[in-house]
Design an enzyme around this catalytic site. Structure first.
Site, PDB file in Angstrom:
ATOM      1  N   SER A 109     -13.770  79.844 -57.171  1.00 42.07           N
ATOM      2  CA  SER A 109     -13.385  78.561 -57.004  1.00 42.07           C
ATOM      3  C   SER A 109     -11.747  78.496 -57.541  1.00 42.07           C
ATOM      4  CB  SER A 109     -14.042  77.515 -57.972  1.00 42.07           C
ATOM      5  OG  SER A 109     -13.686  76.425 -57.523  1.00 42.07           O
ATOM      6  N   ASP A 239     -21.567  75.077 -49.429  1.00 38.36           N
ATOM      7  CA  ASP A 239     -20.518  74.934 -50.615  1.00 38.36           C
ATOM      8  C   ASP A 239     -20.137  73.217 -50.431  1.00 38.36           C
ATOM      9  OD1 ASP A 239     -18.416  74.464 -52.368  1.00 38.36           O
ATOM     10  OD2 ASP A 239     -18.264  76.655 -52.274  1.00 38.36           O
ATOM     11  N   HIS A 268     -21.888  76.120 -54.191  1.00 42.27           N
ATOM     12  CA  HIS A 268     -20.595  76.670 -54.876  1.00 42.27           C
ATOM     13  C   HIS A 268     -21.024  77.310 -55.925  1.00 42.27           C
ATOM     14  CE1 HIS A 268     -16.527  76.298 -55.602  1.00 42.27           C
ATOM     15  NE2 HIS A 268     -16.745  75.890 -56.749  1.00 42.27           N
TER      16      HIS A 268
END
Length: 288
Positions: A109, A239, A268
């Site tokens: 991320s 995601d 995610h």
């Protein structure tokens, strides 16, 4: 480079004092002569988010390192420097202090943005490969040049929720979209939700607030183009935090040596929910 060793207890942690006085907490496990794997966590978490990967790769004989980004986890709760360029500079100092060579940098991320920024600036010989998992590059924000991005209102909503009731916001995110626990038939883990909350609440509210701008508005197109080493992109096609179409699908085309692996239905936070799938894939790429 001043380096303050903290107590080496169960956490196996130490601290590095950066040039600007910021204290960065990090873990450094395994043989110092082994190839290093450096893990970069997502917002608003800490190095603890990599437990499943740290233990896995430690058992495989690697040297594993993970740090708490400035303002996050056990590092200094900075009110300044909470931006992608400074994050990369902090990693440059850490890599120098630990004299990391031929390292593999893996970022999730926001941590994927940090990896891209660092690798683009790293000295020759420091980095062997990079992996970006559910990562933010090249740019999350919708702009005239990035029409597939998310509107600024999404990120303004994050900021408003954090400022109004951070504790509740940090329950809502992992309980829902982060791990896909809002999907029908999802196997919800209260422990995973509570751990996400714990990691988030340890960090500084100001740094985490500023980091929303860093992860949403930093255009890393040029960083990706500068990377010379092989880069693996791993992304779930479900995601809900960093939509794949405007991130990995674009980013893999910008690096010189890119490879993309898409996981059907994965969320995610798939490094936690599907570690048994992701870890062997990471190992295969590192060994390749």
């Amino acid at each position: 480079m001043p380096q303050d060793q903290a107590a080496h207890g169960a956490a196996g942690g130490a601290t590095l004092t950066l040039k600007d006085g910021t204290s960065i907490f990090y873990k450094d496990w395994g043989p110092k002569t082994a190839q290093p794997i450096v893990f970069h966590h997502g917002w608003p978490l800490s190095a603890d988010d990599w437990d499943a990967q740290m233990l896995y790769f430690l058992a495989k004989g690697y040297r594993v390192i993970a740090h708490d980004r400035r303002g996050h986890g056990r590092s200094t709760q900075t009110d300044a420097g909470n931006d992608m360029a400074t994050y990369a500079s902090d990693v440059l100092e850490l890599a120098e202090a630990l004299d990391l060579k031929n390292a593999v940098h893996i970022g999730h991320s926001t941590g994927g943005g940090e990896v891209a920024a660092y690798v683009a600036r790293s000295k020759p010989g420091r980095v062997a490969k990079a992996v970006l998992v559910g990562a933010i590059p090249p740019l999350m924000l919708k702009t005239a040049n990035n029409p597939g991005g998310l509107p600024i209102e999404v990120f303004d909503g994050f900021r408003a929720a954090l400022a109004a009731n951070r504790a509740q916001f940090y329950l809502d995110v992992p309980s829902g979209p982060f791990y896909g626990f809002n999907r029908p038939g999802a196997k919800v883990s209260p422990g995973v939700i509570q751990n996400w909350w714990r990691e988030g609440m340890i960090g500084g509210a100001k740094a985490q607030y500023d980091c929303i701008k860093a992860f949403s508005e930093t255009d890393q197109t040029d960083d990706l183009k500068k990377i010379q080493v092989p880069v693996l992109f791993l992304h779930g096609d479900d995601d809900q935090i960093v939509p794949i179409a405007d991130s990995a699908m674009l980013a893999v085309k910008l690096v010189k040596k890119g490879e993309l692996k898409v996981y059907k239905g994965f969320p995610h936070g798939m490094l936690t929910t599907h570690a048994e799938v992701l870890n062997p894939d990471l190992l295969a790429f590192i060994r390749k």
